[in-house]
Design an enzyme around this catalytic site. Structure first.
Site, PDB file in Angstrom:
ATOM      1  N   SER A  46       0.708  -1.352  -0.376  1.00 22.62           N
ATOM      2  CA  SER A  46      -0.230  -0.536   0.172  1.00 22.62           C
ATOM      3  C   SER A  46       1.036   0.613   0.067  1.00 22.62           C
ATOM      4  CB  SER A  46      -0.821  -0.073   1.501  1.00 22.62           C
ATOM      5  OG  SER A  46      -1.973  -1.146   1.526  1.00 22.62           O
ATOM      6  N   GLY A  47       0.383   2.379  -0.378  1.00 24.20           N
ATOM      7  CA  GLY A  47       1.531   3.404  -0.367  1.00 24.20           C
ATOM      8  C   GLY A  47       0.999   4.179  -1.399  1.00 24.20           C
ATOM      9  N   HIS A  48       1.083   3.719  -2.741  1.00 21.89           N
ATOM     10  CA  HIS A  48       1.160   3.983  -4.242  1.00 21.89           C
ATOM     11  C   HIS A  48      -0.570   4.399  -4.525  1.00 21.89           C
ATOM     12  CE1 HIS A  48       4.592   2.218  -3.155  1.00 21.89           C
ATOM     13  NE2 HIS A  48       4.049   0.762  -3.562  1.00 21.89           N
ATOM     14  N   LYS A  74       4.451  -6.165 -10.086  1.00 24.40           N
ATOM     15  CA  LYS A  74       5.542  -5.525 -10.365  1.00 24.40           C
ATOM     16  C   LYS A  74       6.371  -6.004 -10.074  1.00 24.40           C
ATOM     17  CE  LYS A  74       3.614  -1.908  -7.877  1.00 24.40           C
ATOM     18  NZ  LYS A  74       2.577  -2.464  -7.240  1.00 24.40           N
ATOM     19  N   ASP A 132       7.306  -8.512  -4.114  1.00 28.42           N
ATOM     20  CA  ASP A 132       6.157  -9.239  -4.677  1.00 28.42           C
ATOM     21  C   ASP A 132       5.958 -10.321  -5.380  1.00 28.42           C
ATOM     22  OD1 ASP A 132       4.223  -5.763  -5.014  1.00 28.42           O
ATOM     23  OD2 ASP A 132       6.242  -5.900  -4.523  1.00 28.42           O
ATOM     24  N   HIS A 160       8.876   2.634  -3.576  1.00 31.89           N
ATOM     25  CA  HIS A 160       8.997   2.960  -1.547  1.00 31.89           C
ATOM     26  C   HIS A 160      10.174   3.573  -1.086  1.00 31.89           C
ATOM     27  CE1 HIS A 160       7.550  -0.458  -4.293  1.00 31.89           C
ATOM     28  NE2 HIS A 160       6.977  -0.889  -3.602  1.00 31.89           N
TER      29      HIS A 160
END
Ligand SMILES: Nc1ncnc2c1ncn2[C@@H]1O[C@H](COP(=O)(O)OP(=O)(O)O)[C@@H](O)[C@H]1O
Ligand SMILES: Nc1ncnc2c1ncn2[C@@H]1O[C@H](COP(=O)(O)OP(=O)(O)O)[C@@H](O)[C@H]1O
Ligand SMILES: [Mg+2]
Ligand SMILES: [Mg+2]
Ligand SMILES: [Mg+2]
Ligand SMILES: [Mg+2]
Lengths: 333, 219, 333, 219
Positions: C55-57, C105, C110, C219
């Site tokens: 998360s955070g994107h 990605k 991932d 990131h």
């Protein structure tokens, strides 16, 4: 101050040039004096909608030019209302014979400059009406102030009045629905960190690591109070309380809940605020019928958010849902 | 320059006033931005600098009009179309009304000076609806107009009338510091607006001082 | 660190809850294990598209769930890839019998977590294909590294492959077009200021007032080089040069130009970057056929931008333009 | 606790190892975050803390399985589904392979310890494809495995085998500092990754030291 800019004096020009190139399917940019119109303006027989104001609030207003929303946007310098020599040609350029509505945020500068432009346009034979958006409950509305500021509600006025104009409503009817939105919309904002206007070179105010500003506007002005940092639910409560006190929504009524980012706050945080705001509404039996979450009216890279609540009626919902094709709002057939 | 005369001012004075205003506004640009940053949106110095730079450019581009009123009108229209914000229409209207008060007058005596300042102030009030004590540029202009009127009635020279106006404007600007703003952007701050100078009142003092300096240069 | 959050450990949960409530017309949120599907999933006979990551994107990936794009998104913790126990049920939930494509990605985490989930899904009888997005030219692609990161190109892969799946292409065909996008897309980013991960509590790197990081990822990792601050045109040149050197676009070819905000950069600045990037392309006779400008794949509130260039063919253009109805990308009938 | 015996370890040791790992990872959470902040994305400590907290919760929730292998498998699956990132699958695979190497064994002697560590390391390498010197957790595990094997062959006790492994792991972790990363997120930094410890190698050292401490507590 680090910014992705070249000459601070060219920020607006270069940015609008980029915007025009990126969205050439939707808009035309007129360089001097600077304004942006819908690609297919003027639309014969359709009421023209013009808004504008200082730059730095993107996507407001240029991002809302297109089908179902604005016919023209007039960007001023950073945080500075545009001048009548921009507003006038924007107004005449989008007049399709049915008159033009000026949607003006209630700031002294915007009011005065649009007022002058409206007089000049009337002198050129264009019928102009004006609505003043003044939804910010952080500011006391009194005879002894400049009145409330226009903030988040502006986006909703532009969308709903834009829908009305698109379906062919008369100037009086479009003005009336715009005013109805204004009468039923309230907002309040918070800043966790200030923004920096390129020409000023330093932040618009200074906050320590455990302070926030409550009741801020969209120009990097300090807010009404400075308080100690709280968690998202606490802050959301502080924003919702004066909105609901002022708007007096009853249980069972429908609202549009709009959580807006000021430019430097991650979407994830906006949804945390939205979650709590929605809980607070639902606890009171208020129905969240439509929602909008994102950076729609910003103060450059300010960290913070504003909440806007619009009491909906069926016609507003219908117009909200009607097709809109602009750079920043896009839905419907 | 008006040959050997200090009792009347001409178009040259108007041009010198505008140029001196541009110089001082540019010099004080950051100071005015900082004042506006405290209780507004940090653009007042930038706005006026942009506007007066445009005025000077107009004056430099070929011949300017012949009468004082016509030059003031040119400046008014230029400010109106280049400053924006609250200050643009307010200063624009001020100069426009000043121009109108002069009509075709070619020589400006003490009474005309007092008259044009009064017309300017009235224009600002008509436009902005601010009253004295609202912490706006009116708080510089109203004392300036009163001091100019008193001086003119007492038979002062144009230079003395202007000096009286500028001194009163600066004092009025200084006196805005404790006030709570009731007009313009600073009014959003409510009580937090107290303790700061009003940027428009300060710039008004600078511009009226520029009028004095322009007249002095003419002597 | 000031953030509009409550408990740092609940950021993702609460944010996704808000997202689900705000976009209940488009998506369903499955709370434990956490994943998001299209409202009408599974679509019988349609290839399912699943993506996910830390998360955070945002809006990536949940903001791209809906018609014409993803069938499911799987959010991990902040900047941490999700786990197989989330990816597996997301995969089976959107399998309409035509198989599922995992759009991953290229990060070790991932890759490993999706790999495990894919094996488990296959064991449950779902055919799974995987494409790895690795468009970041800041990273050298070599046998001796983890390879290039997936950044901005991911959005374009999701949109174009999503269009192909929506029109009924087979799993092989959807995989092939996704791979074709990957083969033709390159990105590079810059940071003016770092971001702060809620659980870490301090910025991911420190920059002085006159330094920037070139070649950053999404990131908050430091970039490849730290250089002195430059103006927007200069920085844009530094990003475009390695992109064009690597992609080798010829004069006359068509591209999609995507200028992405990292979360804390005003739209006005993104358009200034877009303006210059477009000039650089046009100077080489390259045709900017489609554009995208905005915060589409972010690193929390990081200040900075990335540029992505995709070499287009006619089919990609057609799929790009095809209807898409998601929270963050929305157009077409 | 194994009655009076230090020559074999049981399920209790596995449980104690996992609990001690959780404790030390939680204690070192910020340190591991800071290491990852320098050359990664500042989440390694958060990820492991979340994962081992989940493992402890699983152990606390009712009866855990009876054999060492079954407990390790439970921990492996829990880490896999709660850590995420690169470390989740890597540590998950490591423990899964360790569990498999034990089969139904109930008593773990020196050779079994060396064997389970080798299986764990092989799992990490199979999953992550990193080689020694790539600046990853492999640089802690490979020396650990070698030291454990040597000690077991020399007839050391389980406690000595574990201690040899932990010491070698910590030395290996320290030796990652000058390396340029070639795998994982730190590899994006290229040469800028040199001069920093690898977070995963450091956490591996902590976890192997936890195994030693758990065995010591059992004596
Ligand atoms: N209603 C008003 N009447 C008189 N002066 C006003 C009024 N509103 C604002 N001003 C003056 O304008 C100044 C601000 O000008 P400026 O910063 O250029 O415009 P803005 O407030 O639109 O950013 C204030 O300091 C004040 O002196
Ligand atoms: N391919 C790999 N093989 C072995 N270990 C790896 C590999 N990639 C990464 N690691 C280890 O994982 C650690 C990072 O874990 P963590 O921060 O939790 O995950 P992420 O990198 O996804 O944020 C690194 O310090 C390194 O030791
Ligand atoms: Mg302003
Ligand atoms: Mg101002
Ligand atoms: Mg991570
Ligand atoms: Mg990490």
């Amino acid at each position: 101050m680090k910014k992705l800019i070249n000459d601070p004096k060219q920020v607006v020009t270069e940015s609008v040039e980029g915007f025009g190139a990126a969205h050439a399917d939707l808009v035309s940019v007129h360089p001097e004096p600077l304004f942006i119109t819908r690609k297919d303006a003027p639309r014969q027989g359709k009421v023209g909608l013009v808004s504008g104001g200082g730059s730095g609030h993107e996507p407001l207003h240029a991002g809302y030019v297109g089908r179902g929303m604005l016919d023209a946007a007039v960007p001023g310098a950073m945080f500075t209302s545009p001048t009548p020599d921009q507003i006038l040609p924007a107004t005449t350029a989008v007049d399709g014979g049915a008159g033009v509505l000026h949607i003006v945020k209630n700031y002294t500068g915007d009011v005065l400059n649009f007022e002058t432009a409206a007089e000049l346009a009337e002198a050129e034979g264009v019928t102009v009406r004006t609505v003043l958006v003044n939804d910010d409950v952080a500011v006391e509305d009194s005879l002894y102030t400049a009145g409330r500021r226009g903030v988040g509600g502006t986006v909703l006025v532009e969308r709903i009045a834009g829908g009305a104009a698109e379906r062919g409503d008369s100037l009086d009817a479009v003005t009336a629905i715009a005013q109805r939105v204004i009468d039923n919309v309230r907002s309040m904002g918070v800043a966790l960190a200030a923004c920096t206007v390129p020409h000023a070179g330093q932040p618009s105010f200074d906050l320590t690591d455990d302070e926030i500003e409550i009741g801020i506007g969209i120009h990097g002005e300090p807010g009404r109070h400075r308080i100690a940092m709280e968690n998202a639910d606490g802050i959301t409560g502080r924003l919702m309380e004066p909105i609901l006190a002022d708007l007096k929504v009853d249980s069972g009524e429908k609202v549009l809940l709009f959580v807006n980012g000021m430019g430097g706050t991650p979407a994830s945080e906006l949804y945390i605020v939205y979650r709590r705001a929605r809980q607070l509404l639902e606890e009171q039996g208020i129905v969240v019928e439509r929602s909008l979450v994102g950076n729609y009216i910003t103060a450059l890279e300010m960290q913070g958010a504003s909440i806007t609540v619009l009491r909906l009626d069926d016609e507003m919902v219908e117009l909200w849902d009607s097709p809109v094709h602009t750079a920043a709002l896009h839905w419907g057939v | 320059m008006v040959e050997g005369s200090t009792s009347t001012l001409t178009t040259d004075w108007v041009v010198a006033w505008l140029r001196e205003s541009a110089r001082v506004v540019s010099e004080q640009r950051q100071y005015l931005i900082d004042l506006d940053r405290a209780i507004g949106d940090a653009d007042h110095g930038e706005n006026l600098d942009r506007g007066f730079t445009a005025v000077v450019k107009k004056l430099d581009d070929g011949d300017h009009p012949a009468t004082p009123g016509a030059v003031l009108k040119l400046a008014a229209m230029t400010l109106m179309s280049s400053v924006g914000g609250a200050a643009g229409p307010l200063y624009g209207t001020a100069l426009l009304r000043a121009a109108t008060s002069l009509g075709d007058t070619e020589l400006i005596g003490p009474n005309e000076v007092a008259g044009l300042l009064t017309a300017a102030r009235d224009g600002i009030v008509a436009r902005g609806k601010a009253e004295s004590g609202d912490k706006t540029m009116v708080d510089a202009w109203t004392p300036a107009v009163e001091a100019a009127g008193t001086a003119a009635m007492a038979g002062a020279s144009v230079a003395e009338v202007l000096a009286a106006a500028a001194n009163a404007a600066n004092a009025g600007a200084a006196a805005t510091e404790p006030l709570i703003a009731r007009k313009g952007r600073a009014s959003y701050l409510g009580e937090r607006s107290a303790g700061h100078l009003d940027p428009g009142a300060v710039s008004s003092g600078l511009i009226l001082q520029a009028a004095v300096d322009a007249a002095g240069a003419q002597e």
